[in-house]
Design an enzyme around this catalytic site. Structure first.
Site, PDB file in Angstrom:
ATOM      1  N   CYS A   1       0.379   0.438  -1.663  1.00 37.60           N
ATOM      2  CA  CYS A   1       0.342  -0.918  -1.100  1.00 37.60           C
ATOM      3  C   CYS A   1       0.478  -1.991  -2.172  1.00 37.60           C
ATOM      4  O   CYS A   1       1.184  -2.985  -1.993  1.00 37.60           O
ATOM      5  CB  CYS A   1      -0.949  -1.116  -0.310  1.00 37.60           C
ATOM      6  SG  CYS A   1      -2.460  -0.898  -1.278  1.00 37.60           S
TER       7      CYS A   1
ATOM      8  N   HIS B   1      -6.994  -2.408  -0.533  1.00 38.10           N
ATOM      9  CA  HIS B   1      -5.626  -2.570  -0.034  1.00 38.10           C
ATOM     10  C   HIS B   1      -5.060  -3.886  -0.551  1.00 38.10           C
ATOM     11  O   HIS B   1      -5.794  -4.874  -0.683  1.00 38.10           O
ATOM     12  CB  HIS B   1      -5.648  -2.571   1.497  1.00 38.10           C
ATOM     13  CG  HIS B   1      -4.294  -2.509   2.138  1.00 38.10           C
ATOM     14  ND1 HIS B   1      -3.354  -1.563   1.821  1.00 38.10           N
ATOM     15  CD2 HIS B   1      -3.718  -3.295   3.093  1.00 38.10           C
ATOM     16  CE1 HIS B   1      -2.271  -1.739   2.573  1.00 38.10           C
ATOM     17  NE2 HIS B   1      -2.459  -2.795   3.338  1.00 38.10           N
TER      18      HIS B   1
END
Length: 444
Positions: free
Chosen positions: A70, A364
């Site tokens: 990510c 993330h």
């Protein structure tokens, strides 16, 4: 003092539970639907509708699939926004596989060097155990990608496309880490046997060759030179020949990555604001850009993000995406679930307490591409995710301002947006060194 749970206590617990009608209502809902589904608030979805006063046009979202890239996708997305707009290329993507290859390769060398640096310490040493627990992984930090790009450049996705192992990286990670741990045994034994620096260097070079072979077999071989052709949105054919990954970056992106600063909001007692921090054993490229963070209060944090958005530039950010968020509707809001009411348990903790007690950390990375300002005050933020277009609103999420306050930890800002007092801080050469397991060393 040790005291066991008595049977009389259990009877009392049971009696107290059934004395509440609310418990019975929640029991029926949760047993049938699960905790989160039984606790979801539709009002939060209505309040966080995807409409923003500042909304950058960033195109179709990418999909990292079953990999932990990510941070890489988010950073490359900020570049492709610029490329798509400047060169009029629709649905363009940069090769995440290219940066993935070199990140894995450099992380292997970084691991070997740290194993050698700690070779005289016992296996019970917390630092050695930390290194061996996860020799390398998919995750990373903004500065780590900068180190990769500054050394290896970038390429279009068409030049080095995805492979099975880049999109589904579990097996690659398993067998690469298995090799790195085996090599750690050999390197530590060579140090214990007092073998020469030349012998150890030669052995490490052989290990790196095997890592290269493993990565090339799994991900393909990175190109040294390539041609890039495309048709722009006006229908014109364009061809660029004899490019290298570094010359492609210079021509198509051209940003000085040294101008970008990692800004964090970590309101813990051990990290005073307006100071720089680094994390021990955190990095990928030996001799490359060091991971450094500037810690600021939350209002400064948000104002910097807003200023960069107003200048038509997206913002890379790191957060704890699993907290109080929905994947299908793409809502990140502190009131999207009322779990405390459903379970009759108080889960209230401050942001600092969650960091200190292991309840939260950055998990993330995504891209902020818009914000809704009402009377110059942010109410919600537009987020470009990298989970494909089947979640959220065609892949875009909505983050409430309250959620940002509580669960967002890092943004990347061009230093031209920083006030002088913060510029003075980042230009100093000193940074407080945090332990390897500090939450600010978490990899997105």
């Amino acid at each position: 003092m040790t005291k066991e749970i008595s049977l009389d206590q259990i009877k009392q617990f049971n009696s107290t539970y059934y004395a509440s009608k609310n418990h019975l209502i929640s029991q029926r809902a949760v047993m049938k639907n699960g905790i989160l589904a039984a606790s979801e608030n539709q009002s939060s979805l209505v309040k966080n509708n995807p409409v923003f006063s500042i909304d950058l046009d960033t195109g179709k979202v990418a999909n990292q699939k079953q990999s932990g890239r990510c941070w890489m996708f988010a950073a490359l997305n900020t570049f492709r926004h610029h490329i798509s707009e400047t060169f009029q290329i629709k649905d363009f993507e940069l090769s995440q596989n290219h940066t993935f290859f070199w990140d894995k390769f450099e992380k292997a060398n970084y691991f070997y060097e740290n194993i050698l640096n700690t070779a005289t310490k016992p296996l019970s040493c917390r630092k050695v155990a930390f290194l061996l627990q996860t020799p390398q992984q998919d995750g990373g930090q903004w500065d780590m990608l900068v180190a990769i790009i500054q050394k290896y450049g970038i390429v279009p996705k068409t030049v080095m496309p995805e492979t099975f192992s880049s999109s589904q990286s579990r097996d690659l990670n398993e067998f690469l880490n298995k090799k790195l741990r085996k090599d750690a045994i050999s390197l530590r034994q060579m140090v214990e046997n007092e073998q020469s620096i030349e012998e150890i260097s030669k052995a490490k070079e052989g290990m790196l060759q095997e890592v290269y072979n493993l990565l090339a077999t799994s991900l393909g071989t990175p190109p040294e030179q390539f041609d890039f052709s495309y048709v722009d949105t006006d229908g014109n054919y364009q061809l660029k020949q004899n490019l290298t990954p570094l010359s492609f970056y210079d021509e198509f992106v051209g940003r000085n990555l040294s101008d970008y600063v990692s800004i964090i909001n970590a309101p813990t007692k051990d990290k005073p604001y307006n100071q720089m921090y680094a994390v021990e054993l955190l990095g990928n490229v030996v001799g490359g850009k060091e991971v450094r963070h500037l810690n600021v209060d939350i209002n400064t944090f948000k104002n910097l993000a807003i200023e960069q958005l107003k200048a038509d530039e997206a913002v890379w950010f790191g957060c704890d995406v699993g907290q109080s968020s929905t994947k299908d509707s793409g809502i990140m809001a502190t009131d999207v679930f009322s779990v405390s009411e459903t379970l009759d348990v108080d889960y209230t903790m401050t942001k600092a307490e969650r960091l200190d007690y292991g309840e939260s950390l950055m998990t993330h990375a995504m891209v902020i591409t818009g914000v809704d300002l009402v009377n110059d005050v942010p109410t919600k933020w537009k987020v470009e995710n990298s989970w494909g277009d089947k979640v959220g609103t065609k892949g875009y999420f909505v983050m409430s301002d309250e959620w940002l306050d509580e669960y967002t930890y890092q943004i990347v800002i061009n230093k031209k947006f920083l006030p002088k007092e913060l510029l003075d801080v980042i230009e100093k050469d000193d940074a407080t060194l945090l332990k390897p397991w500090d939450p600010m060393g978490a990899l997105a």
